[in-house]
Design an enzyme around this catalytic site. Structure first.
Site, PDB file in Angstrom:
ATOM      1  N   ASP A   1       0.497  -1.505  -0.046  1.00  0.00           N
ATOM      2  CA  ASP A   1       0.139  -0.097   0.287  1.00  0.00           C
ATOM      3  C   ASP A   1       0.633   1.433  -0.479  1.00  0.00           C
ATOM      4  O   ASP A   1       2.076   0.957   0.027  1.00  0.00           O
ATOM      5  CB  ASP A   1      -1.126   0.205   1.380  1.00  0.00           C
ATOM      6  CG  ASP A   1      -2.171  -1.203   1.108  1.00  0.00           C
ATOM      7  OD1 ASP A   1      -2.504  -1.501   0.181  1.00  0.00           O
ATOM      8  OD2 ASP A   1      -2.680  -0.465   1.820  1.00  0.00           O
ATOM      9  N   ASP A   2      -0.249   2.494  -0.199  1.00  0.00           N
ATOM     10  CA  ASP A   2       0.745   4.082  -0.517  1.00  0.00           C
ATOM     11  C   ASP A   2       1.966   4.187  -1.816  1.00  0.00           C
ATOM     12  O   ASP A   2       2.699   5.459  -1.167  1.00  0.00           O
ATOM     13  CB  ASP A   2       1.309   4.110   1.088  1.00  0.00           C
ATOM     14  CG  ASP A   2       0.262   3.662   2.214  1.00  0.00           C
ATOM     15  OD1 ASP A   2      -1.274   3.409   1.900  1.00  0.00           O
ATOM     16  OD2 ASP A   2       0.428   4.157   3.478  1.00  0.00           O
TER      17      ASP A   2
ATOM     18  N   HIS B 221       3.874  -2.329   3.150  1.00  0.00           N
ATOM     19  CA  HIS B 221       4.061  -0.984   2.552  1.00  0.00           C
ATOM     20  C   HIS B 221       5.022  -0.347   1.879  1.00  0.00           C
ATOM     21  O   HIS B 221       6.084  -1.013   2.693  1.00  0.00           O
ATOM     22  CB  HIS B 221       3.653   0.042   3.874  1.00  0.00           C
ATOM     23  CG  HIS B 221       2.119   0.023   4.412  1.00  0.00           C
ATOM     24  ND1 HIS B 221       1.671  -0.748   5.579  1.00  0.00           N
ATOM     25  CD2 HIS B 221       1.600   0.944   4.396  1.00  0.00           C
ATOM     26  CE1 HIS B 221       0.861  -0.271   6.273  1.00  0.00           C
ATOM     27  NE2 HIS B 221       0.215   0.487   4.937  1.00  0.00           N
TER      28      HIS B 221
ATOM     29  N   HIS C 174      -5.450   9.543  -0.492  1.00  0.00           N
ATOM     30  CA  HIS C 174      -5.787   8.794   0.834  1.00  0.00           C
ATOM     31  C   HIS C 174      -5.874   9.813   1.698  1.00  0.00           C
ATOM     32  O   HIS C 174      -4.743   9.658   3.074  1.00  0.00           O
ATOM     33  CB  HIS C 174      -4.251   8.300   0.866  1.00  0.00           C
ATOM     34  CG  HIS C 174      -4.364   7.484   1.768  1.00  0.00           C
ATOM     35  ND1 HIS C 174      -3.716   7.005   3.773  1.00  0.00           N
ATOM     36  CD2 HIS C 174      -3.989   5.921   1.567  1.00  0.00           C
ATOM     37  CE1 HIS C 174      -3.596   5.719   3.918  1.00  0.00           C
ATOM     38  NE2 HIS C 174      -3.854   4.962   3.009  1.00  0.00           N
TER      39      HIS C 174
ATOM     40  N   HIS D 119      -6.498   3.003  -4.505  1.00  0.00           N
ATOM     41  CA  HIS D 119      -6.018   3.168  -2.842  1.00  0.00           C
ATOM     42  C   HIS D 119      -6.317   4.919  -2.460  1.00  0.00           C
ATOM     43  O   HIS D 119      -5.702   4.961  -1.772  1.00  0.00           O
ATOM     44  CB  HIS D 119      -4.662   3.015  -2.489  1.00  0.00           C
ATOM     45  CG  HIS D 119      -4.509   3.171  -1.087  1.00  0.00           C
ATOM     46  ND1 HIS D 119      -5.315   1.775  -0.616  1.00  0.00           N
ATOM     47  CD2 HIS D 119      -3.873   2.577   0.391  1.00  0.00           C
ATOM     48  CE1 HIS D 119      -4.756   1.724   0.743  1.00  0.00           C
ATOM     49  NE2 HIS D 119      -4.021   2.608   1.186  1.00  0.00           N
TER      50      HIS D 119
END
Length: 254
Positions: free
Chosen positions: A71-72, A216, A125, A121
């Site tokens: 993620d991210d 991540h 965010h 995502h």
């Protein structure tokens, strides 16, 4: 919404019953606290499918297949992650943020070019994501879909909400955008735990065939953990696959 409506109905029935029985005030307080606790749990634990359906593992998967998700990103560290995945012949799924895609388009192109799956995502965010109205959630998703389309030339199907937060507004937005929501059943806590050995031990203890691991691609710490994790999974004869292969679901729509 899969469970939230049922909980509301049950609580309303109990409320009426307590009123008829003229229960003490603290009984009503306990009912309220219990309801609030269930809603909070459902909002922050995506595995519960409380507000919407999320795929957090494949319990029917008997083969030694496991999905690593990041993620991210994209991020400067993503290139080191990609190098390791290539070294161990592993495929992964990257849930990318729109603002990060704008910062690192070349890295985004490399993710796609090397055969990894990408998911949505959201665009920003935002830390306030859980408080967004459904219209704002849809805007965040669709804006990021447009960015991802520039690299995949296909409509993105997989979506992971920031922080794994779900609520009625997120559920309403997903019903409109028709995304497949992806959760996890192995949370590495690599953004919270500082000790690399502790992170690795946590994943190894929880991983099993059909698991989805949350990582991540934003720190050197995770890169070092990943190197040891890939070595472990290889020694355990795991096949590291992308989400579509683990769940037998399409990642993109033409």
């Amino acid at each position: 919404m899969l469970r939230h409506k049922n909980i509301i109905v049950i609580c309303l029935i109990l409320l009426v019953l307590f009123c008829i029985l003229k229960a003490a005030w603290w009984v009503f307080l306990l009912l309220f606290i219990g309801f609030a606790a269930l809603v909070s749990w459902g909002s922050f634990d995506i595995r519960q499918n409380y507000f919407l359906k999320a795929y957090s593992s494949n319990p029917d998967r008997k083969e030694r297949k496991i999905a690593l998700t990041f993620d991210d990103g994209p991020h400067q560290m993503t290139e080191k992650v990609l190098d390791l995945l290539q070294q161990y012949n592993a495929k992964a799924t990257f849930f990318c943020i729109g603002t990060q895609i704008e910062k690192y388009p070349n890295i985004m192109q490399r993710i796609v070019g090397e055969g990894h799956v990408v998911g949505n995502h959201t665009y920003s965010h935002s830390k306030s994501f859980g408080f967004f109205p459904s219209a704002k959630v849809k805007e965040e998703i669709r804006k990021n879909d447009d960015l991802l389309f520039e690299f995949t030339h296909k409509k993105i199907k997989f979506f992971r909400p920031p922080f794994g937060v779900t609520n009625p507004n997120v559920a309403k937005a997903i019903a409109a955008t028709k995304h497949t929501v992806i959760g996890w059943n192995v949370r590495s806590l690599d953004t919270l735990i500082q000790n690399e050995d502790a992170i690795l031990k946590r994943i190894k203890n929880k991983a099993k065939p059909g698991s989805i691991v949350l990582l991540h691609d934003t720190s050197l710490k995770t890169v070092r953990v990943l190197e040891q994790l890939l070595l472990f999974l290889q020694s355990e004869k795991y096949d590291m696959v992308a989400i579509d292969k683990l769940l037998n679901l399409p990642a993109y729509e033409d």
